[in-house]
Motif scaffolding. Structure first.
Motif, PDB file in Angstrom:
ATOM      1  N   ASN A 123      -4.045  -2.242  -5.017  1.00  0.00           N
ATOM      2  CA  ASN A 123      -4.836  -1.170  -5.621  1.00  0.00           C
ATOM      3  C   ASN A 123      -4.347   0.227  -5.245  1.00  0.00           C
ATOM      4  OD1 ASN A 123      -7.199  -0.380  -7.211  1.00  0.00           O
ATOM      5  ND2 ASN A 123      -8.008   0.380  -5.266  1.00  0.00           N
ATOM      6  N   ASN A 124      -3.763   0.355  -4.076  1.00  0.00           N
ATOM      7  CA  ASN A 124      -3.356   1.666  -3.570  1.00  0.00           C
ATOM      8  C   ASN A 124      -1.882   1.923  -3.851  1.00  0.00           C
ATOM      9  OD1 ASN A 124      -3.082   4.092  -2.258  1.00  0.00           O
ATOM     10  ND2 ASN A 124      -3.454   3.273  -0.195  1.00  0.00           N
TER      11      ASN A 124
ATOM     12  N   THR B  37       0.833  -1.201   0.000  1.00  0.00           N
ATOM     13  CA  THR B  37       0.000   0.000   0.000  1.00  0.00           C
ATOM     14  C   THR B  37       0.871   1.256   0.000  1.00  0.00           C
ATOM     15  OG1 THR B  37      -1.792  -1.106   1.167  1.00  0.00           O
ATOM     16  CG2 THR B  37      -1.733   1.298   1.296  1.00  0.00           C
ATOM     17  N   GLY B  38       0.580   2.164  -0.918  1.00  0.00           N
ATOM     18  CA  GLY B  38       1.303   3.423  -0.986  1.00  0.00           C
ATOM     19  C   GLY B  38       2.578   3.392  -1.801  1.00  0.00           C
TER      20      GLY B  38
ATOM     21  N   ARG C 245      -3.862   7.715 -11.221  1.00  0.00           N
ATOM     22  CA  ARG C 245      -3.127   6.586 -10.647  1.00  0.00           C
ATOM     23  C   ARG C 245      -1.946   6.158 -11.511  1.00  0.00           C
ATOM     24  NH1 ARG C 245      -7.519   2.163 -10.394  1.00  0.00           N
ATOM     25  NH2 ARG C 245      -6.264   1.177  -8.773  1.00  0.00           N
TER      26      ARG C 245
END
Length: 226
Positions: free
Chosen positions: A72-73, A49-50, A101
């Motif tokens: 996804n992130n 994440t990130g 994104r």
């Protein structure tokens, strides 16, 4: 009349920097022939994440959605030498680009157009052969990574590629030990190496059946400077 078959030299040029209609076709063929090594790489990336991710030589961007299936992130940037591949990747990933994104840029890996310490991960699949010299690009990767950031290089071994006719035209082939040493000389700490042998399949230029050995190698940016 059947379309003229590309020579080994023409195929090599298109593999390195796809151009024109033949380049678009080669991009599709590369997406097919690179499927297994990409799937291996996506698992090996261990996305979190990130993550701020840079891919060098993303081609037509076919595999970008698969990154977001893993995590996804994250923020993804693709950089490619070929204007044709950049346009193909932009069209294929238009929704993710509009959502902020994904960004796709045209440029060279030896002068990455970002400030130092931007990315958590930089990866490249089947493009190491074209970096001349590789040390310049590896130094650039080191520069744009955050401390403890990771470079993941995916490539096919010299012994399983050297029989391919097109590699005589602008490819530099490597064994695993040489790539590991190059990374260490730049200042990366090599923490993991994974190998896998693919089932026999047609070469990217369609010239012959091959059985290729894929390698993924992870280097971590140490806190000391190069």
């Amino acid at each position: 009349m059947e379309p003229r078959k590309m020579t080994a030299a023409e195929a090599a040029q298109q593999l390195r920097r796809p151009t024109g209609d033949d380049g678009v076709k080669m991009g599709v063929q590369m997406s097919r022939s690179n499927r297994l090594i990409y799937e291996m790489t996506l698992d090996f990336l261990q996305l979190k994440t990130g993550d701020q991710v840079l891919e060098l030589g993303m081609g037509n961007g076919h595999f970008i959605p698969a990154l977001f299936e893993k995590e996804n992130n994250l923020q993804y940037t693709g950089l490619d030498l070929s204007d044709v591949m950049v346009q193909e990747a932009i069209v294929a990933n238009a929704d993710a680009i509009r959502a902020g994104r994904v960004q796709i840029l045209e440029g060279t890996a030896d002068t990455i157009p970002f400030d130092s310490g931007v990315f958590t991960k930089v990866f490249a699949v089947n493009v190491l052969y074209f970096w001349q010299p590789p040390t310049v690009t590896l130094q650039e990767i080191y520069r744009v990574l955050l401390p403890e950031g990771e470079v993941i290089l995916a490539f096919r071994t010299r012994r399983t590629m050297e029989k391919l006719a097109f590699v005589d035209h602008g490819f530099t082939l490597y064994d695993t030990e040489t790539v590991q040493e190059m990374l260490q000389n730049i200042g990366f700490r090599v923490t993991e190496i994974q190998t896998a042998v693919e089932p026999p399949k047609a070469a990217a230029d369609g010239s012959m059946l091959v059985q290729l050995e894929n390698v993924c190698i992870r280097g971590v940016k140490t806190l000391s400077s190069i």
